[in-house]
Design an enzyme around this catalytic site. Sequence first.
Site, PDB file in Angstrom:
ATOM      1  N   TRP A 103       0.835  -1.213   0.000  1.00 18.40           N
ATOM      2  CA  TRP A 103       0.000   0.000   0.000  1.00 18.40           C
ATOM      3  C   TRP A 103       0.856   1.243   0.000  1.00 18.40           C
ATOM      4  O   TRP A 103       0.564   2.206  -0.703  1.00 18.40           O
ATOM      5  CB  TRP A 103      -0.974  -0.018   1.181  1.00 18.40           C
ATOM      6  CG  TRP A 103      -1.970  -1.127   1.106  1.00 18.40           C
ATOM      7  CD1 TRP A 103      -2.151  -2.124   2.012  1.00 18.40           C
ATOM      8  CD2 TRP A 103      -2.929  -1.381   0.060  1.00 18.40           C
ATOM      9  NE1 TRP A 103      -3.151  -2.966   1.610  1.00 18.40           N
ATOM     10  CE2 TRP A 103      -3.645  -2.542   0.414  1.00 18.40           C
ATOM     11  CE3 TRP A 103      -3.245  -0.739  -1.138  1.00 18.40           C
ATOM     12  CZ2 TRP A 103      -4.659  -3.078  -0.386  1.00 18.40           C
ATOM     13  CZ3 TRP A 103      -4.253  -1.275  -1.935  1.00 18.40           C
ATOM     14  CH2 TRP A 103      -4.944  -2.415  -1.560  1.00 18.40           C
ATOM     15  N   ASP A 173      -2.364   6.335   6.549  1.00 17.43           N
ATOM     16  CA  ASP A 173      -3.342   5.486   5.880  1.00 17.43           C
ATOM     17  C   ASP A 173      -3.740   4.415   6.893  1.00 17.43           C
ATOM     18  O   ASP A 173      -2.990   3.471   7.148  1.00 17.43           O
ATOM     19  CB  ASP A 173      -2.711   4.862   4.625  1.00 17.43           C
ATOM     20  CG  ASP A 173      -3.652   3.866   3.940  1.00 17.43           C
ATOM     21  OD1 ASP A 173      -4.783   3.672   4.419  1.00 17.43           O
ATOM     22  OD2 ASP A 173      -3.226   3.282   2.917  1.00 17.43           O
ATOM     23  N   LYS A 197     -12.924  -2.446   5.899  1.00 18.60           N
ATOM     24  CA  LYS A 197     -12.278  -3.472   6.724  1.00 18.60           C
ATOM     25  C   LYS A 197     -12.797  -3.466   8.161  1.00 18.60           C
ATOM     26  O   LYS A 197     -13.237  -4.493   8.650  1.00 18.60           O
ATOM     27  CB  LYS A 197     -10.775  -3.301   6.666  1.00 18.60           C
ATOM     28  CG  LYS A 197     -10.239  -3.805   5.323  1.00 18.60           C
ATOM     29  CD  LYS A 197      -9.047  -3.075   4.819  1.00 18.60           C
ATOM     30  CE  LYS A 197      -8.733  -3.504   3.387  1.00 18.60           C
ATOM     31  NZ  LYS A 197      -7.790  -2.588   2.748  1.00 18.60           N
TER      32      LYS A 197
HETATM   33  C1  LIG Z   1      -7.315  -1.967   1.777  1.00 19.36           C
HETATM   34  C2  LIG Z   1      -6.307  -0.886   1.842  1.00 19.36           C
HETATM   35  C3  LIG Z   1      -6.182   0.091   0.835  1.00 19.36           C
HETATM   36  C4  LIG Z   1      -7.040   0.077  -0.414  1.00 19.36           C
HETATM   37  O1  LIG Z   1      -8.236   0.697  -0.186  1.00 19.36           O
HETATM   38  P1  LIG Z   1      -9.278   0.971  -1.376  1.00 19.36           P
HETATM   39  O2  LIG Z   1     -10.421   1.545  -0.607  1.00 19.36           O
HETATM   40  O3  LIG Z   1      -9.566  -0.332  -2.047  1.00 19.36           O
HETATM   41  O4  LIG Z   1      -8.660   1.949  -2.312  1.00 19.36           O
HETATM   42  C5  LIG Z   1      -5.236   1.072   0.996  1.00 19.36           C
HETATM   43  N1  LIG Z   1      -4.438   1.106   2.069  1.00 19.36           N
HETATM   44  C6  LIG Z   1      -4.510   0.193   3.045  1.00 19.36           C
HETATM   45  C7  LIG Z   1      -3.607   0.291   4.216  1.00 19.36           C
HETATM   46  C8  LIG Z   1      -5.439  -0.835   2.964  1.00 19.36           C
HETATM   47  O5  LIG Z   1      -5.512  -1.739   3.945  1.00 19.36           O
END
Ligand SMILES: *Cc1c(COP(=O)(O)O)cnc(C)c1O
Length: 362
Positions: A103, A173, A197
């Site tokens: 990521w 993030d 999530k």
């Molecule tokens: C799942 C995830 C993403 C991707 O998110 P999207 O909503 O599919 O763009 C980005 N960063 C992290 C840390 C993630 O766990």
Amino acid sequence: MASRAYNFNAGPAALPLEVLQQAQEQFVEFEGTGMSLMEMSHRGESYEGVHFETEKLLRELLAIPEGYKVLFLQGGASTQFAMVPMNLLAPGKKGVYVNTGNWATKAIKEAKMFGEVAIAASTGADDFMRVPSPGELVIPSDAAYVHLTSNETIGGTQWKDYPDLDSVPLIGDLSSDILSRSLNVSQFGMIYAGAQKNLGPSGVTIVIIREDLIGQPSMPVPTMLQYTTHVKSDSLYNTPPTFAIYMVNLMLKWIKNNGGAAAMQRVNQEKAELLYGAIDGSGGFYRGCAQLGSRSNMNVTFRLENEDLNKRFVKDSEAAGFVGLKGHRDVGGLRASIYNAVPVDNVQALVKFMYSFKQQNG
Ligand SMILES: *Cc1c(COP(=O)(O)O)cnc(C)c1O
């Protein structure tokens, strides 16, 4: 009652049965309005009630201090990878990134399109199986911000403590661990997270941004990709993802009723300990992927002696009612994602399965 799988999906992921049932109850008609929530105007009283209550719940559960705005955006965390540099980079300033894996690498790729990027630290030499210690970070003096990925879902690593950066804004993030544990929001200039999530279904991205970081971007940025647009309109500049926000609302109430962030942390810790205990206590039959101090409480990554055994584990676990245990295609192996809504019982069932699989194949 519906028969529920042992769902260990990495995202979108398990939601609490109570939340799904409540949504089901309100699906056709929302609170006496004669229509479903998806059929009504986002400018009407009923939807606005949900919208602003969701923000209020998030502020309460994350103890978001004064001076931060909360936004509900679309495009996933992946769109934030671009919005952050578009809005926060300026000539003569660098976007500084900690590279901890998949990521983070994607966030870096986007930032490079809009300005200069520096890497504060990378754990690529360790196959991204750990997060750096704060002492490893090299922050240039012309940093506009420092970006980190709180939890890497693929390697299965997670920051336990965030670095203290004095005056440089930290951007996190938190897509895969927001509200899974207590958080000191004031350590961050900005936090973003896709909801799918720990907070609800896909379709909405939460942004928490300190007011001093909100301003006119120094480069041309489409209206929809400017934070100012959404701040000025309370995330109602255009049609928001009303159903996703409604589901987050229900999920936040569920978190609140179950004790809030501290209680989530306690249960998530318990679930993670059960699984890591099963791995470490297997006499080498199961091997944890992430390094000890960096192990994620959200995505437990492990593997068996060889790919054949990994495959047999996936196949046998599926036959036993377990879903989502195959590791990410980039790294292989196995992975159990144990976000907020995954019940302890399911983790106990998995531990039991791991034990019997070992008895049969060890
Ligand atoms: C799942 C995830 C993403 C991707 O998110 P999207 O909503 O599919 O763009 C980005 N960063 C992290 C840390 C993630 O766990």
